[in-house]
Design a protein around this motif. Structure first.
Motif, PDB file in Angstrom:
ATOM      1  N   PHE A  92      74.005 -62.041  86.550  1.00  0.00           N
ATOM      2  CA  PHE A  92      73.174 -61.647  87.682  1.00  0.00           C
ATOM      3  C   PHE A  92      73.839 -61.954  89.004  1.00  0.00           C
ATOM      4  N   SER A  94      74.117 -63.663  92.295  1.00  0.00           N
ATOM      5  CA  SER A  94      73.792 -65.064  92.569  1.00  0.00           C
ATOM      6  C   SER A  94      73.410 -65.815  91.295  1.00  0.00           C
ATOM      7  N   ALA A  96      71.575 -66.626  88.847  1.00  0.00           N
ATOM      8  CA  ALA A  96      70.299 -66.899  88.173  1.00  0.00           C
ATOM      9  C   ALA A  96      70.457 -67.900  87.040  1.00  0.00           C
ATOM     10  N   LEU A  97      71.190 -68.966  87.291  1.00  0.00           N
ATOM     11  CA  LEU A  97      71.286 -70.034  86.277  1.00  0.00           C
ATOM     12  C   LEU A  97      69.966 -70.795  86.255  1.00  0.00           C
ATOM     13  N   PHE A  98      69.578 -71.285  85.069  1.00  0.00           N
ATOM     14  CA  PHE A  98      68.320 -72.032  84.965  1.00  0.00           C
ATOM     15  C   PHE A  98      68.503 -73.425  85.566  1.00  0.00           C
ATOM     16  N   PRO A  99      67.803 -73.723  86.626  1.00  0.00           N
ATOM     17  CA  PRO A  99      68.055 -74.999  87.309  1.00  0.00           C
ATOM     18  C   PRO A  99      67.582 -76.202  86.506  1.00  0.00           C
TER      19      PRO A  99
ATOM     20  N   ASP B 177      62.297 -68.206  90.953  1.00  0.00           N
ATOM     21  CA  ASP B 177      63.038 -66.986  91.233  1.00  0.00           C
ATOM     22  C   ASP B 177      62.763 -65.980  90.115  1.00  0.00           C
ATOM     23  N   ARG B 179      64.322 -63.613  89.199  1.00  0.00           N
ATOM     24  CA  ARG B 179      65.550 -63.283  88.465  1.00  0.00           C
ATOM     25  C   ARG B 179      65.780 -64.231  87.300  1.00  0.00           C
ATOM     26  N   LEU B 180      65.248 -65.475  87.432  1.00  0.00           N
ATOM     27  CA  LEU B 180      65.388 -66.412  86.315  1.00  0.00           C
ATOM     28  C   LEU B 180      64.572 -65.938  85.122  1.00  0.00           C
ATOM     29  N   ALA B 183      66.475 -63.226  83.685  1.00  0.00           N
ATOM     30  CA  ALA B 183      67.597 -63.782  82.939  1.00  0.00           C
ATOM     31  C   ALA B 183      67.120 -64.247  81.570  1.00  0.00           C
ATOM     32  N   VAL B 198      61.301 -71.018  80.427  1.00  0.00           N
ATOM     33  CA  VAL B 198      61.795 -70.864  81.805  1.00  0.00           C
ATOM     34  C   VAL B 198      60.674 -71.088  82.829  1.00  0.00           C
ATOM     35  N   LEU B 202      59.916 -74.579  85.039  1.00  0.00           N
ATOM     36  CA  LEU B 202      60.224 -74.478  86.472  1.00  0.00           C
ATOM     37  C   LEU B 202      58.985 -74.702  87.330  1.00  0.00           C
ATOM     38  N   LEU B 282      64.601 -81.854  88.773  1.00  0.00           N
ATOM     39  CA  LEU B 282      64.475 -80.503  89.317  1.00  0.00           C
ATOM     40  C   LEU B 282      64.913 -80.458  90.766  1.00  0.00           C
ATOM     41  N   VAL B 283      65.545 -79.353  91.103  1.00  0.00           N
ATOM     42  CA  VAL B 283      65.959 -79.220  92.509  1.00  0.00           C
ATOM     43  C   VAL B 283      64.809 -78.729  93.353  1.00  0.00           C
TER      44      VAL B 283
END
Lengths: 400, 283, 408
Positions: A92, A94, A96-99, B177, B179-180, B183, B198, B202, B282-283
């Protein structure tokens, strides 16, 4: 839940888009797109933002549902499959890594969802492939842009998809890093042999990476081919302007001279190879647009009495006034004003020993070998008229 | 650059002063009251002392109330979570142009006094009301009525603190996000698996904040038990504190001790909870 | 025994009171929080020294030059104009005396209001009121603690209009510190139509079909007092712990077996209104308000065969007030029978002013005949009793025990 599980070797095939269409309300983002991407190729979809390239990619990934048309991978039709049922993975924009997962957790995510037995080993191998195994325990937030990029690549590649989609994967990186990652991408693609479909608005990136580049504009593919073919012989003013720089001059067809088309440009006559014309059979008196790349031009100093060689198929225009000169090391770039035609640019390689002799305001004549010129439809609009400023980063556009 | 070293302290001073005057001082006062003794022969008067008897009374006589406070608050937190998460999810991801309207709707109850709203609930849940009759016909009522039961108290608590649960979860989900999530589906997770692996992790900071913002005030609440509960079966610690403070002559130190114990109990429970479910990484 | 009604007129008057009633409940819970925050005194004030109140310690009276007065009262306890904007009798008082009265309906509960002002009062700091109203048992506490100023009865000629039965109040013999503002009965309230019969005794409340449909006021001097009367205890006399415990035990049992649905403050009215309760141990004026508000004559108030309770709300001057003379002027004014009748016509509680009944004839002849507003001495002797004043230790002990009865 049904999952397609397949190895990298078995059951593969070309990615084949047939009359693929996506409309958002009254806006047509992708317009009856036909495309075949050969298995194992590195394919680039190039175009300005809003041209439909990302939408195309998202339809292939299954993240958007096509309004019409079909998507096939090899023999299987995946048009209606859910994203998690497709042998397709995406890197993706940017990343889109899972934080909430560490690097290893991110890469293992796909294999674990597929209930692969040796998920950990596969993840390890993928991390080694992108040289990120030493940071397996790090969190995405601790990674640099380049590192995150590699992890995103590993996370997709570990699943050995039939097709790997890359959505502007290098856009967030600075120039140096981008160049280096381009090399990496090429190496990895070569190693894994998976079909890469790479979406970008950076013409240089597309040309340096891909075997085949498709230039998209307004939901359609304007032209497709190898980078050299596209550059050498653009078929539309859009492609000519989007890939490298092009000087254009509007002219009128006077008639034919064997394999050549004779064109009146201002007070001059120039020649176009019929095979290099977008409309080779256009009748006399019809409008045509003559294109020639800046590095194919030669300058003749009027003050020194220089003249273009006569005879053969050397074409010439002029006199023109030098407006600006910029020295870039390998070459010098001249901005010229051709009365009645417009502004042109000339790249002259710095072969001469003596100092630069031209000054702004000097008069010159330009000439070129007619075999290098190409003919575009006179009705065609170049890229710069529609593309936004951002799209032109790395795509210098048209000079007129 | 030594000139401005005092500046941060100057900037901090108003906040610290505020905390000292309006938080620390009352807390110290409360703690000191909780150790006072009643003046012999003068009910309602106290003298300074270190009287742990108040704590003995607080813990010895009102164990059931502490139990109910924790239980009801926990139940209300669970129910509020079950209601608020889908709601917040819908607002965050599905509401589209209705999103702001829905957010306003979630917050709208704040525009009226929650005591008035709770009184309104008493009318809605009345024996002759629609809710009680419907449930009665369906044989879903534990007894003959809803009000004056623990069901009404827990329902009232759930209702009262629902926005405190929904808004932080919404804020948490809104930060996810999209997009996550894409993903996740791209990486072979179905809709539910993506949610589980996910979206939910989050949104945990929001869930954590929401559950704390619900549980803590719910455990200390007394209005719902007062207005919707019964006399002897559903009263919570807050009711006892209110009663000891206002109505029982000489009950002030016990009320203070009850408050301190409740505070400590909540701190311990919340501490354990955060330790278990905290999402520091977590950020 | 019914109070005759003119529903149309009353309904209008009560419309305002209805919104006030809900606000009163809101205020109750809200003020709890506010009061908790307000208690800020560092060291607890010492108990009062022995002996009487030292009148030399009272603040100097500024009434002569400061023509203002701050009057804190209960909601719906003063006649309100039809548009709910002015208090006609109060406006007339201001006009007559030139005293500017800041009238605040900020008392909704004896305990809450007292707890709020007690720290300041005990440490002799201004409490924001020059005149306040407390129920007898609470004014008893204030007088006991010497927190109210003595009244100069000579300056209040109208005070002699106080009903004889109220003159020698057990908590204030001779009325040196307080005057009755309004009085009321504790008794049985019920809906005759829904119940299909009349209730006459406390025992009637425990009928099987009333299980879970009975409410009671949270004031133990009324709820337990009525039970004590039914148990044959003389609540005016020298009963002790045993008698109180017997009554508390009875109430406790009725709560435990689900017969008494809920013991509440003012909000028990809503349970009657919503149908959650059909009968209860209630206050007379509240039930008449309910009847006026719902326009339903089947709401009945009776004093049980064994007798009802009579209580008074008393107006007094805090020791901290420097405007005692202004306060006395106001008390004197409201003891004018004509003025008292005007107030009584609105609040429908027991009017403590002799002569007001005659004045009422001109305002509302039907109301003038009601024994619940103008009880005769004979009526009171036969049907009502005043709960005796408790000493400090009893006050504390029974209060704490009652809290347990109601689940706290």
């Amino acid at each position: 839940m049904r999952r397609n599980r397949r190895s990298a070797t078995g059951g593969g095939g070309d990615l084949h888009l047939q009359a693929l269409t996506k409309r958002f309300g009254s806006f047509t983002a992708v317009d009856a797109l036909d495309l075949r991407v050969p298995q194992g190729s590195f394919f680039a979809l190039l175009g300005p933002s809003g041209c439909g390239k990302s939408t195309t990619l998202r339809m292939v990934a299954g993240l958007e549902t096509p309004t019409a048309g079909r998507i096939r991978i090899g023999e299987s039709d995946v048009t209606a499959s859910r994203p998690f049922d497709r042998p397709v993975n995406t890197v993706f924009q940017s990343y889109a890594l899972f934080p909430h997962l560490d690097v290893r957790g991110n890469v293992e995510f796909g294999p674990r969802r597929r209930k692969v037995a040796d998920a950990a080993a596969q993840a390890q191998a993928a991390l080694e492939l992108v040289a990120m195994d030493h940071l397996a325990a790090a969190r995405p937030a601790q990674l640099s842009g380049g590192q995150a990029q590699r992890v995103a690549l590993a996370r997709a590649l570990v699943n050995r998809p039939e097709v790997l989609l890359l959505d502007e994967p290098l856009a967030a990186l600075d120039l140096t890093l981008r160049r280096r990652m381009q090399g990496e991408l090429k190496r990895i693609q070569h190693e894994v042999g998976i079909t890469f479909v790479h979406v970008t608005h950076d013409q240089e990136e597309a040309m340096s990476l891909a075997d085949t580049v498709a230039v998209m504009n307004a939901g359609r593919i304007e032209q497709m081919g190898s980078p050299t073919a596209l550059y050498d012989l653009p078929r539309t003013a859009f492609v000519a302007g989007f890939l490298g720089r092009t000087n254009l001059a509007d002219g009128t067809i006077l008639g034919r001279d064997g394999d050549w088309v004779v064109v009146q440009v201002g007070a001059h006559r120039v020649w176009l190879d019929r095979a290099r014309c977008a409309e080779p059979d256009a009748p006399a008196r019809s409008a045509v647009r003559v294109g020639i790349r800046p590095e194919k031009l030669r300058l003749h100093r009027v003050a020194l009495g220089e003249e273009p060689p006569r005879g053969g198929f050397t074409a010439a225009l002029g006199p023109a006034t030098v407006v600006d000169i910029s020295f870039t090391g390998v070459s010098t770039e001249y901005a010229l004003d051709l009365p009645g035609i417009g502004g042109w640019r000339v790249f002259e390689q710095n072969l001469d020993i003596e100092d630069e002799d031209l000054r702004p305001g000097d008069e010159v004549v330009v000439s070129w070998d007619s075999r290098h010129a190409f003919g575009l439809s006179g009705r065609d609009e170049p890229a710069s008229s529609s593309a936004t400023e951002e799209d032109l980063v790395g795509a210098p556009g048209v000079i007129r | 650059m030594k000139r401005r070293t005092w500046l941060p302290y100057v900037l901090l001073a108003p906040g610290l002063a505020w905390l000292a005057v309006f938080y620390l001082a009352p807390l110290v006062q409360l703690a000191s009251v909780s150790l006072q003794s009643p003046f012999p022969g003068y009910p309602g008067y106290y003298y300074r002392n270190v009287d742990v008897g108040n704590y003995v009374t607080a813990l010895g006589s009102f164990g059931a109330h502490f139990g109910r406070s924790v239980l009801y608050a926990a139940l209300a937190t669970v129910f509020a979570f079950a209601l608020a998460y889908p709601l917040a999810y819908a607002v965050a991801f599905k509401a589209g142009r209705w999103r702001n309207l829905m957010l306003v709707a979630i917050m709208a109850p704040f525009l009226t006094s929650f005591i008035l709203r709770t009184i309104a609930w008493r009318q809605i849940l009345a024996d002759d009301g629609f809710v009680a009759r419907t449930l009665g016909v369906l044989h879903l009522l534990p007894g003959e009525r809803i009000t004056e039961t623990w069901v009404a108290v827990v329902a009232g608590l759930t209702y009262t603190f629902l926005p405190f649960m929904a808004l932080p979860i919404y804020a948490g989900l809104e930060r996810v996000d999209p997009r996550l999530i894409e993903a996740g589906t791209d990486l072979y997770a179905g809709a539910f698996t993506t949610f589980r692996t996910v979206t939910l992790p989050l949104s945990m900071p929001g869930v954590l904040a929401g559950t704390l913002l619900t549980f803590i005030p719910a455990a200390g609440d007394y209005v719902n038990a007062e207005l919707l509960g019964s006399d002897t079966g559903t009263k919570m610690v807050g009711n006892v504190i209110e009663s000891q403070f206002f109505r029982v002559l000489g009950g002030y130190p016990v009320a203070a001790a009850l408050s301190i114990v409740l505070m400590g109990l909540i701190l311990v429970l919340v501490g354990a909870y955060v330790r278990r479910f905290g999402t520091k990484e977590l950020v | 025994m019914d109070v005759p009604l003119d529903p149309a007129v009353r309904a209008l008057r009560r419309a305002a009171a209805r919104s006030l009633a809900t606000r009163r409940e809101a205020l109750g819970a809200g003020m709890g929080l506010a009061a908790l925050a307000a208690v800020a005194a560092c060291a607890p004030p010492p108990p009062p020294a022995g002996g009487g109140l030292d009148i030399r310690a009272l603040p100097a009276d500024v009434s002569a030059r400061d023509r203002t007065l701050r009057f804190s009262n209960w909601t719906a306890y003063l006649d309100l104009s039809e548009d709910a904007k002015t208090y006609p009798t109060l406006a007339a008082f201001e006009k007559r005396t030139g005293i500017d009265v800041a009238y605040a309906e900020d008392i909704d509960d004896n305990d809450t209001y007292f707890t709020k002002i007690a720290p300041q009062l005990r440490s002799r700091q201004d409490v924001g009121a020059d005149l306040f109203v407390f129920t007898d048992w609470m004014i008893n506490r204030l007088i006991r603690e010497r927190l109210v100023a003595p009244l100069e009865l000579l300056r209040m000629p109208n005070a002699t209009h106080l009903l004889d039965t109220m003159k020698d109040a057990p908590f204030d013999p001779g009325r040196h510190f307080s005057l009755a503002w309004q009085g009321g009965f504790g008794g049985i309230g019920y809906n005759r139509r829904k119940l299909g019969r009349d209730l006459r005794s406390i025992e009637d409340l425990w009928a099987d079909d009333l299980r879970g449909k009975v409410v009671a006021v949270s004031e133990f001097r009324d709820t337990a007092g009525l039970v004590m009367l039914a148990q044959g205890v003389d609540i005016t006399g020298s009963f002790g712990k045993t008698e109180v415990e017997n009554a508390f035990g009875e109430v406790e049992k009725r709560i435990a077996d689900g017969h008494i649905r809920r013991i509440r403050g003012n909000s028990y009215l809503q349970d009657l209104k919503s149908g959650n309760a059909l009968a209860g141990l209630v206050w007379s004026g509240d039930l008449f308000s309910l009847r006026a508000e719902t326009g339903d004559d089947s709401w009945q108030f009776v004093l049980p065969d064994s007798g009802g309770t009579l209580w008074t709300d008393n107006v007094a001057v805090p020791v901290t007030s420097p405007r005692r003379r202004n306060a006395e002027a106001l008390m004197n004014y409201y003891y004018d029978p004509a003025v008292a009748a005007q107030v009584a016509a609105y609040v429908t509680y027991v009017c403590p002013v002799r002569g007001a009944q005659e004045a009422m004839e001109k305002i509302d002849p039907a109301l003038a005949k009601s024994p619940f507003v103008f009880p005769t001495d004979d009526f009171l002797r036969r049907h009502a009793r005043v709960f005796r004043a408790l000493d400090a230790d009893e006050d504390a002990e029974y209060g704490a025990r009652w809290a347990k009865v109601v689940g706290n």
